[in-house]
Write a protein that holds these residues in place. Structure first.
Motif, PDB file in Angstrom:
ATOM      1  N   LYS A  67     122.213  81.179  93.219  1.00 42.28           N
ATOM      2  CA  LYS A  67     122.920  81.371  91.939  1.00 42.28           C
ATOM      3  C   LYS A  67     124.355  80.565  91.541  1.00 42.28           C
ATOM      4  CE  LYS A  67     120.632  84.239  89.622  1.00 42.28           C
ATOM      5  NZ  LYS A  67     119.857  85.436  90.451  1.00 42.28           N
ATOM      6  N   ASN A  69     125.045  77.487  92.954  1.00 44.81           N
ATOM      7  CA  ASN A  69     125.242  76.191  92.771  1.00 44.81           C
ATOM      8  C   ASN A  69     124.144  75.822  91.570  1.00 44.81           C
ATOM      9  OD1 ASN A  69     126.698  75.341  94.989  1.00 44.81           O
ATOM     10  ND2 ASN A  69     124.870  75.523  96.400  1.00 44.81           N
ATOM     11  N   PRO A  71     124.365  76.002  88.201  1.00 44.85           N
ATOM     12  CA  PRO A  71     124.772  74.983  87.086  1.00 44.85           C
ATOM     13  C   PRO A  71     125.201  73.953  87.529  1.00 44.85           C
ATOM     14  CG  PRO A  71     126.139  77.229  87.151  1.00 44.85           C
ATOM     15  CD  PRO A  71     125.079  77.116  88.533  1.00 44.85           C
ATOM     16  N   LEU A  72     125.504  73.453  88.588  1.00 46.08           N
ATOM     17  CA  LEU A  72     125.903  72.120  89.171  1.00 46.08           C
ATOM     18  C   LEU A  72     124.642  71.286  89.543  1.00 46.08           C
ATOM     19  CD1 LEU A  72     128.021  70.286  89.663  1.00 46.08           C
ATOM     20  CD2 LEU A  72     128.186  71.056  92.093  1.00 46.08           C
ATOM     21  N   ARG A  74     121.749  71.997  88.035  1.00 49.86           N
ATOM     22  CA  ARG A  74     120.939  71.789  86.909  1.00 49.86           C
ATOM     23  C   ARG A  74     121.759  70.538  86.015  1.00 49.86           C
ATOM     24  NH1 ARG A  74     119.698  77.783  84.329  1.00 49.86           N
ATOM     25  NH2 ARG A  74     117.807  78.101  85.694  1.00 49.86           N
ATOM     26  N   ARG A  75     123.075  70.566  86.153  1.00 54.08           N
ATOM     27  CA  ARG A  75     123.833  69.400  85.629  1.00 54.08           C
ATOM     28  C   ARG A  75     123.474  67.992  86.170  1.00 54.08           C
ATOM     29  NH1 ARG A  75     130.132  69.770  84.260  1.00 54.08           N
ATOM     30  NH2 ARG A  75     130.229  67.651  83.385  1.00 54.08           N
ATOM     31  N   ASN A 103     128.122  70.492  75.697  1.00 50.09           N
ATOM     32  CA  ASN A 103     128.152  71.806  76.619  1.00 50.09           C
ATOM     33  C   ASN A 103     128.883  71.397  78.003  1.00 50.09           C
ATOM     34  OD1 ASN A 103     126.737  73.465  75.132  1.00 50.09           O
ATOM     35  ND2 ASN A 103     124.874  72.855  75.610  1.00 50.09           N
ATOM     36  N   TYR A 104     128.742  70.220  78.429  1.00 52.38           N
ATOM     37  CA  TYR A 104     129.559  70.052  79.735  1.00 52.38           C
ATOM     38  C   TYR A 104     130.782  69.656  79.476  1.00 52.38           C
ATOM     39  CZ  TYR A 104     125.125  70.788  82.083  1.00 52.38           C
ATOM     40  OH  TYR A 104     124.063  71.253  82.521  1.00 52.38           O
TER      41      TYR A 104
ATOM     42  N   LEU B 218     118.909  75.982  78.496  1.00 54.05           N
ATOM     43  CA  LEU B 218     119.567  76.343  79.727  1.00 54.05           C
ATOM     44  C   LEU B 218     119.790  75.220  80.681  1.00 54.05           C
ATOM     45  CD1 LEU B 218     118.064  79.794  80.815  1.00 54.05           C
ATOM     46  CD2 LEU B 218     120.363  79.291  79.740  1.00 54.05           C
ATOM     47  N   GLY B 221     122.655  73.000  79.900  1.00 54.94           N
ATOM     48  CA  GLY B 221     124.112  73.199  79.704  1.00 54.94           C
ATOM     49  C   GLY B 221     124.480  74.223  78.881  1.00 54.94           C
ATOM     50  N   TYR B 222     123.426  74.888  78.161  1.00 47.40           N
ATOM     51  CA  TYR B 222     123.607  76.013  77.342  1.00 47.40           C
ATOM     52  C   TYR B 222     124.139  77.432  78.063  1.00 47.40           C
ATOM     53  CZ  TYR B 222     122.785  79.537  73.501  1.00 47.40           C
ATOM     54  OH  TYR B 222     122.791  80.576  72.716  1.00 47.40           O
ATOM     55  N   ASP B 223     125.117  77.875  77.854  1.00 43.27           N
ATOM     56  CA  ASP B 223     125.603  78.956  78.388  1.00 43.27           C
ATOM     57  C   ASP B 223     126.002  80.059  77.483  1.00 43.27           C
ATOM     58  OD1 ASP B 223     127.595  78.069  77.419  1.00 43.27           O
ATOM     59  OD2 ASP B 223     128.828  77.824  79.143  1.00 43.27           O
TER      60      ASP B 223
END
Ligand SMILES: Nc1ncnc2c1ncn2[C@@H]1O[C@H](COP(=O)(O)OP(=O)(O)O)[C@@H](O)[C@H]1O
Ligand SMILES: [Mg+2]
Lengths: 239, 267
Positions: A67, A69, A71-72, A74-75, A103-104, B218, B221-223
């Motif tokens: 959980k 890691n 976001p990173l 996915r980026r 978004n980033y 998602l 980067g959609y949050d």
């Protein structure tokens, strides 16, 4: 880098669709993930992106998938969906390409520069302000690739990138895929495309690895392919 | 093009309308949202017999149509499915409320008829105002504005997904009707015996698609915040628009404008 360590997964319906799967993909490799319909190719990709969670350990973009890691990971990972209609959810190509960079936390100017740079690289400038719902299938697929490249991912996952494309657009996509320097994992049963874009192939069968090796070798094995409802690539069967 | 594809193309043109340029389009989404909400609240607050007071409220949408260059026809064409529903709301009033409250020459009008007309007009006015908001503002901007005033994340995301979902639904419907007609050539519509499975299929398929779209968001980067649709700051023109709008509505609501105009001309 991508690594699956004894990963198993079952949908709520109960049937295990990924069974004790282990493999490693090094940075910069281009790997074809092949197998019959329902073999589990799309499921592997969704596991890699944390859209599904199974048992076992997964390393994605060099990070252990959990959980914290996510976001990173996915980026750093671009996913080209099988259906570009689902990928292009904003009104125009430009809006879609700006979506991830903004978004980033990128400024509008920076994001804009990146969008222009990607469009130029893919020779898509003409589509910049087009409405997504007016694009042809081929254009939409190219635009979807553009939105992913605007994220500058380290790894690119593609689910059936040539499905439903005409021969011209298919060739174009193959050329573009070959122009990408990222680590690539490409799921498909278009074996000619896989042969043209990947040096290595993993053959999935009912959630297990049936073969893993050099593309030319695996894709030449007529008996193995036929046992998996696949056919020799045209370019190899002619001889 | 079949009917469904047409409906889809129409939804697409909603995005095209909101991407146009006009002085209304260029206003801050927050200002437009605020004014629209104020308009709807004030329209709804008119008394059920105050038809003559309500009519001048038409002024605002008419002005907006003019300035934004959005054709009125487009509005009614797009709303043709919802409009009858809104109009049907007051349909029974004439049966319940038979007291005569107005005589025009020999014609006597009951309270029920007046309140029906008032309710219908209220519905149409609110629809027009909402349509104008969506037609002059990209939907993601509206969501960003809602978040800016601390509307709950989940609610705003739901709203956005619903907006997108409508598109998915019509697309799936188009694909499915086409598949159906290929197998039932020459048949008009869809046979009633197939409705159940057809609807079930439609629901499942469009839910799947909606889920894919949400995943795609998602993954980029959609949050549930709307940084990608962030607005510039409130400018003078946004303040002016808000003040003009709201004070005009208050004026029309609390000053008997049609009465004043009437007495002006009669004298
Ligand atoms: N959402 C789902 N719910 C239940 N079962 C699913 C779902 N998605 C896929 N499956 C099943 O999982 C198996 C693998 O599917 P998938 O990964 O999509 O295969 P592939 O992409 O190789 O065609 C199939 O048997 C499929 O029916
Ligand atoms: Mg698949």
């Amino acid at each position: 880098m991508i690594e699956f360590k004894k990963v198993s997964f079952a949908y709520e319906t109960g049937k295990e669709v990924i069974r004790d799967l282990s493999f490693t993909i090094r940075g910069g490799e281009a790997v074809g993930l092949i197998g019959a319909n329902g073999a589990g190719k799309s499921t592997v990709m969704k596991l890699l992106l944390g859209l599904l969670f199974g048992e076992g350990e997964i390393i994605s973009a060099g990070l252990r998938l959990d959980k914290a890691n996510l976001p990173l990971i996915r980026r750093k990972t671009g996913f080209i969906l099988q259906d570009s209609d689902d990928q292009m959810f904003m009104p125009t190509v430009y809006d879609d390409m700006m979506f991830a960079p903004l978004n980033y936390g990128m400024t509008k100017e920076e994001a804009e520069r990146r969008v222009d740079e990607v469009l130029e690289r893919l020779e898509l400038q003409a589509l910049k302000h087009s409405y997504n719902h007016k694009l042809s299938g081929g254009e939409k697929k190219m635009a979807a690739i553009a939105t992913i490249l605007a994220m500058e991912p380290e790894t690119i996952l593609m689910d059936e990138p040539t499905a439903a494309l005409d021969p011209y657009n298919r060739r174009l996509i193959i050329r573009r895929i070959n122009g990408l320097s990222q680590t690539k994992l490409i799921a498909s049963h278009d074996l000619d495309m896989i042969l043209d874009t990947c040096e290595r192939v993993i053959l999935l069968s009912e959630g297990r690895i049936a073969a893993d090796g050099k593309a030319e070798e695996v894709l030449r094995d007529k008996a193995l392919l036929e046992a998996n409802h696949l056919e020799l690539p045209l370019s190899l069967s002619r001889r | 093009m079949n009917k469904m594809e047409k409906a889809l193309a129409e939804l697409g043109t909603m995005d095209e309308l909101s991407a146009r340029k006009s002085s209304i389009h260029s206003l801050h989404a927050g200002a437009k949202l605020l004014v629209t909400v104020a308009y709807i609240v004030i329209v709804m607050s008119f008394h059920k017999y105050d038809l003559s007071g309500l009519i001048p409220m038409l002024l605002w949408p008419v002005l907006l149509f003019q300035i934004s260059g959005i054709p009125v026809r487009t509005c009614f064409y797009k709303l043709r499915i919802v409009l009858p529903l809104v109009m049907a709301v007051g349909l029974f009033n004439p049966f319940f409320d038979r007291e005569i409250i107005l005589r025009v020459g020999s014609l006597s009008v009951s309270g029920g008829v007046i309140s029906m007309l008032t309710l219908m007009l209220k519905g149409v006015l609110c629809l027009m105002a909402s349509f104008l908001l969506v037609a002059t503002t990209p939907f993601d901007r509206i969501c960003a504005a809602l978040r800016a005033v601390h509307f709950p994340k989940t609610l705003v995301t739901l709203l956005l997904l619903t907006y997108r979902y409508v598109g998915v639904l019509t697309r799936e419907l188009a694909v499915m009707t086409e598949a159906y007609h290929l197998r039932a050539p020459g048949q008009k519509g869809i046979h009633i015996s197939a409705w159940g499975s057809f609807l079930g299929q439609l629901l499942l398929r469009s839910m799947d698609r909606a889920q894919e779209i949400y995943a795609a968001m998602l993954l980029r980067g959609y949050d549930r915040e709307f940084r990608y649709a962030a607005e510039r700051r409130f400018a003078m023109k946004d303040v002016a628009y808000t003040l003009i709008g709201v004070s005009l509505f208050l004026l029309l609501r609390f000053v008997n404008v049609s009465g004043l105009l009437g007495s002006l001309f009669v004298r």
